[in-house]
Design a protein around this motif. Structure first.
Motif, PDB file in Angstrom:
ATOM      1  N   GLU A 113     -17.611  -8.873 -18.840  1.00 15.09           N
ATOM      2  CA  GLU A 113     -16.526  -9.141 -17.875  1.00 15.09           C
ATOM      3  C   GLU A 113     -15.315  -8.248 -18.203  1.00 15.09           C
ATOM      4  N   SER A 114     -15.022  -8.137 -19.514  1.00  9.59           N
ATOM      5  CA  SER A 114     -13.852  -7.318 -19.869  1.00  9.59           C
ATOM      6  C   SER A 114     -14.144  -5.826 -19.616  1.00  9.59           C
ATOM      7  N   ILE A 115     -15.400  -5.404 -19.808  1.00  6.66           N
ATOM      8  CA  ILE A 115     -15.769  -3.998 -19.528  1.00  6.66           C
ATOM      9  C   ILE A 115     -15.640  -3.717 -18.027  1.00  6.66           C
ATOM     10  N   ARG A 116     -16.132  -4.638 -17.227  1.00  7.97           N
ATOM     11  CA  ARG A 116     -16.074  -4.482 -15.764  1.00  7.97           C
ATOM     12  C   ARG A 116     -14.623  -4.442 -15.286  1.00  7.97           C
ATOM     13  N   ASN A 117     -13.829  -5.394 -15.802  1.00  8.41           N
ATOM     14  CA  ASN A 117     -12.424  -5.454 -15.386  1.00  8.41           C
ATOM     15  C   ASN A 117     -11.670  -4.193 -15.796  1.00  8.41           C
ATOM     16  N   HIS A 118     -11.993  -3.712 -16.985  1.00  9.17           N
ATOM     17  CA  HIS A 118     -11.331  -2.493 -17.456  1.00  9.17           C
ATOM     18  C   HIS A 118     -11.645  -1.322 -16.520  1.00  9.17           C
ATOM     19  N   ALA A 119     -12.932  -1.176 -16.164  1.00  9.89           N
ATOM     20  CA  ALA A 119     -13.317  -0.067 -15.276  1.00  9.89           C
ATOM     21  C   ALA A 119     -12.602  -0.198 -13.929  1.00  9.89           C
ATOM     22  N   GLU A 120     -12.586  -1.403 -13.386  1.00  6.90           N
ATOM     23  CA  GLU A 120     -11.919  -1.585 -12.086  1.00  6.90           C
ATOM     24  C   GLU A 120     -10.415  -1.286 -12.192  1.00  6.90           C
ATOM     25  N   ASN A 121      -9.787  -1.807 -13.240  1.00  7.93           N
ATOM     26  CA  ASN A 121      -8.344  -1.587 -13.378  1.00  7.93           C
ATOM     27  C   ASN A 121      -8.013  -0.108 -13.554  1.00  7.93           C
ATOM     28  N   ARG A 122      -8.882   0.581 -14.288  1.00  7.31           N
ATOM     29  CA  ARG A 122      -8.657   2.019 -14.473  1.00  7.31           C
ATOM     30  C   ARG A 122      -8.843   2.792 -13.164  1.00  7.31           C
ATOM     31  N   VAL A 123      -9.857   2.410 -12.366  1.00  8.88           N
ATOM     32  CA  VAL A 123     -10.029   3.063 -11.057  1.00  8.88           C
ATOM     33  C   VAL A 123      -8.742   2.857 -10.255  1.00  8.88           C
ATOM     34  N   ARG A 124      -8.250   1.628 -10.281  1.00  7.36           N
ATOM     35  CA  ARG A 124      -7.049   1.301  -9.494  1.00  7.36           C
ATOM     36  C   ARG A 124      -5.831   2.087  -9.967  1.00  7.36           C
ATOM     37  N   SER A 125      -5.641   2.127 -11.301  1.00 10.37           N
ATOM     38  CA  SER A 125      -4.416   2.783 -11.780  1.00 10.37           C
ATOM     39  C   SER A 125      -4.525   4.305 -11.674  1.00 10.37           C
ATOM     40  N   VAL A 126      -5.686   4.858 -12.018  1.00 15.61           N
ATOM     41  CA  VAL A 126      -5.819   6.327 -12.003  1.00 15.61           C
ATOM     42  C   VAL A 126      -5.764   6.865 -10.576  1.00 15.61           C
ATOM     43  N   MET A 127      -6.421   6.171  -9.634  1.00 14.28           N
ATOM     44  CA  MET A 127      -6.470   6.674  -8.247  1.00 14.28           C
ATOM     45  C   MET A 127      -5.344   6.110  -7.380  1.00 14.28           C
ATOM     46  N   GLY A 128      -4.621   5.130  -7.892  1.00 19.70           N
ATOM     47  CA  GLY A 128      -3.577   4.500  -7.072  1.00 19.70           C
ATOM     48  C   GLY A 128      -4.180   3.708  -5.916  1.00 19.70           C
ATOM     49  N   VAL A 129      -5.163   2.854  -6.248  1.00 22.76           N
ATOM     50  CA  VAL A 129      -5.823   2.066  -5.193  1.00 22.76           C
ATOM     51  C   VAL A 129      -4.984   0.815  -4.902  1.00 22.76           C
ATOM     52  N   PRO A 130      -4.519   0.660  -3.676  1.00 26.94           N
ATOM     53  CA  PRO A 130      -3.704  -0.519  -3.350  1.00 26.94           C
ATOM     54  C   PRO A 130      -4.514  -1.816  -3.443  1.00 26.94           C
ATOM     55  N   ASP A 131      -3.802  -2.938  -3.567  1.00 23.09           N
ATOM     56  CA  ASP A 131      -4.452  -4.244  -3.760  1.00 23.09           C
ATOM     57  C   ASP A 131      -5.330  -4.677  -2.588  1.00 23.09           C
ATOM     58  N   HIS A 132      -5.035  -4.161  -1.401  1.00 26.78           N
ATOM     59  CA  HIS A 132      -5.847  -4.621  -0.263  1.00 26.78           C
ATOM     60  C   HIS A 132      -7.150  -3.826  -0.115  1.00 26.78           C
ATOM     61  N   TYR A 133      -7.534  -3.147  -1.169  1.00 23.49           N
ATOM     62  CA  TYR A 133      -8.863  -2.495  -1.208  1.00 23.49           C
ATOM     63  C   TYR A 133      -9.687  -3.168  -2.294  1.00 23.49           C
ATOM     64  N   ASP A 134     -10.994  -3.289  -2.052  1.00 24.56           N
ATOM     65  CA  ASP A 134     -11.922  -3.748  -3.081  1.00 24.56           C
ATOM     66  C   ASP A 134     -12.482  -2.536  -3.808  1.00 24.56           C
ATOM     67  N   VAL A 135     -12.729  -2.700  -5.093  1.00 24.45           N
ATOM     68  CA  VAL A 135     -13.403  -1.648  -5.876  1.00 24.45           C
ATOM     69  C   VAL A 135     -14.765  -2.218  -6.262  1.00 24.45           C
ATOM     70  N   LEU A 136     -15.833  -1.613  -5.760  1.00 24.81           N
ATOM     71  CA  LEU A 136     -17.187  -2.139  -5.984  1.00 24.81           C
ATOM     72  C   LEU A 136     -18.028  -1.151  -6.794  1.00 24.81           C
ATOM     73  N   PHE A 137     -18.877  -1.695  -7.644  1.00 22.20           N
ATOM     74  CA  PHE A 137     -19.809  -0.863  -8.419  1.00 22.20           C
ATOM     75  C   PHE A 137     -21.216  -1.200  -7.941  1.00 22.20           C
ATOM     76  N   LEU A 138     -21.792  -0.300  -7.175  1.00 19.35           N
ATOM     77  CA  LEU A 138     -23.077  -0.589  -6.537  1.00 19.35           C
ATOM     78  C   LEU A 138     -24.176   0.317  -7.074  1.00 19.35           C
ATOM     79  N   GLN A 139     -25.379   0.077  -6.554  1.00 20.69           N
ATOM     80  CA  GLN A 139     -26.530   0.902  -6.963  1.00 20.69           C
ATOM     81  C   GLN A 139     -27.128   1.587  -5.735  1.00 20.69           C
ATOM     82  N   GLY A 140     -28.213   2.304  -5.940  1.00 21.94           N
ATOM     83  CA  GLY A 140     -28.852   2.978  -4.810  1.00 21.94           C
ATOM     84  C   GLY A 140     -28.289   4.377  -4.566  1.00 21.94           C
ATOM     85  N   GLY A 141     -27.423   4.829  -5.465  1.00 22.91           N
ATOM     86  CA  GLY A 141     -26.860   6.176  -5.338  1.00 22.91           C
ATOM     87  C   GLY A 141     -25.930   6.287  -4.141  1.00 22.91           C
ATOM     88  N   ALA A 142     -25.343   7.462  -4.014  1.00 25.05           N
ATOM     89  CA  ALA A 142     -24.497   7.706  -2.838  1.00 25.05           C
ATOM     90  C   ALA A 142     -25.353   7.591  -1.580  1.00 25.05           C
TER      91      ALA A 142
END
Ligand code: PMP
Length: 362
Positions: A46-75
């Protein structure tokens, strides 16, 4: 010893990230386990997942009204999930067709609904991107779709087209995290991890939260954004190790001065390499200058000397630079110079190009 890797993806990873992962491999932060062995429901993961999401948000400047999802199946799975979740019958899906990856998306979208090609530069072998006045949008579309960087043809939108009130969906697989973008300009951004974010197996999806419920509920659960959003990417077992690596790569980007720092380095590397290509008597760059990609640098040997392209790939490989062969569908040469490609790697490639050129007389 390690060589310089110019592959298009899976691609070079920051060495510091690999070393960190190596250090933590057997015993992640005193857990007594490898990340690969942690339950995806554990507090550690849970802490690894949260860290990755928080870093995506802070590094890219993702606003709160966006979801950050980690999916499979490739692009590639997004080519289907996007129309399955965002298509509104009666409103065509508008695609700006700029190469193989948008073409593949079109094939999948057509299985779901009506697709409209807003513009295509196919007749020019995709060597440039369409200008704003060439874009023939539908009156009322489900969304507009583009690829921000075309990995195979080596083009990249220097700035994005104006789509007014339309929903804008972008495949950023090959240039995400490489330059400053305004996430607010987009409604859905997706990227396979294996170029700029980490190892293959994870797909990052950044989606405006109010869009996750748009799709029908009778499509398979694993293909619904709403299901992944509700379950914070833990509907089923996620690619845990890939998400962990993504967090480490984002830490590394943060340490490099964030995306601003990354972009400055990428500009320097691309300018150096294109300059060497332009000054060469042997090589040339076929892509329109204003659309040249700073991630995938396409170059060729003049006068269609394909045999010399093959010889150069061999020469560079022997000099410690791998992955320079162009995509099998287009041939030629391609140097992928993603975030993790060090400046010394680019300089080594330029050195090989110069030495090879001085050896060859055409
Ligand atoms: N889009 C782009 C721009 C790509 O470069 C690629 C892979 N090279 C894909 C989509 C497909 O990615 P995947 O192999 O993760 O499905």
């Amino acid at each position: 010893s390690r060589i310089f890797n110019f592959n298009a993806g899976p691609a070079v990873m920051p060495e510091a990230v690999l070393e960190k992962a190596q250090k933590e491999m057997l015993n992640w932060r005193h857990s007594g386990q490898s990340v690969m062995e942690l339950s995806h429901r554990s507090s550690e993961f849970e802490s690894i997942r949260n860290h990755a999401e928080n870093r995506v948000r802070s590094v890219m400047g993702v606003p709160d009204h966006y979801d950050v999802l980690f999916l499979q199946g490739g692009a590639s799975l997004q080519f289907s999930m996007i129309p399955m979740n965002l298509y509104q019958p009666g409103k065509p899906m508008d695609v700006i067709n700029t190469g193989s990856w948008t073409q593949k998306a079109i094939v999948e979208m057509k299985k779901i609904g009506k697709c409209h090609e807003v513009a295509s530069t196919k007749k020019e072998n995709f060597m440039r991107l369409p200008s704003q006045d060439e874009l023939n949008f539908s009156k009322d579309s489900s969304f507009v779709y583009l690829a921000s960087n075309n990995t195979i043809f080596g083009t990249q939108w220097p700035e994005f087209p104006i789509v007014k009130d339309n929903i804008l969906v972008a495949d950023m697989s090959s240039d995400i995290l490489s330059r400053v973008i305004d996430v607010n300009q987009f409604d859905l951004i997706f990227a396979g991890a294996q170029k700029n974010i980490g190892p293959s197996g994870v797909t990052l999806v950044i989606i405006r939260h109010d869009l996750v419920d748009r799709g029908p509920e009778n499509i398979p659960s694993v293909l619904q954004y709403r299901v992944h959003s509700k379950n914070r990417s833990l509907y089923n077992t996620p690619p845990t190790f890939g998400i962990y690596m993504m967090g480490l790569v984002l830490d590394w980007i943060h340490d490099q001065g964030g995306i601003i720092g990354m972009e400055a380095k990428n500009n320097e590397k691309a300018a150096l390499l294109y300059d060497a290509i332009d000054k060469s008597d042997l090589f040339y760059g076929p892509v329109h200058h204003k659309n040249r990609s700073k991630m995938n640098v396409i170059f060729r040997v003049k006068d269609n000397h394909v045999e010399l392209e093959e010889a150069f790939v061999k020469y560079a490989t022997e000099a410690g630079q791998c992955g320079l062969k162009g995509h099998r569908s287009v041939g030629g040469l391609r140097a992928s110079i993603y975030n993790a490609q060090p400046l010394v790697g680019v300089k080594a490639l330029i050195d090989s190009m110069k030495k090879f050129e001085s050896k060859i007389r055409i």
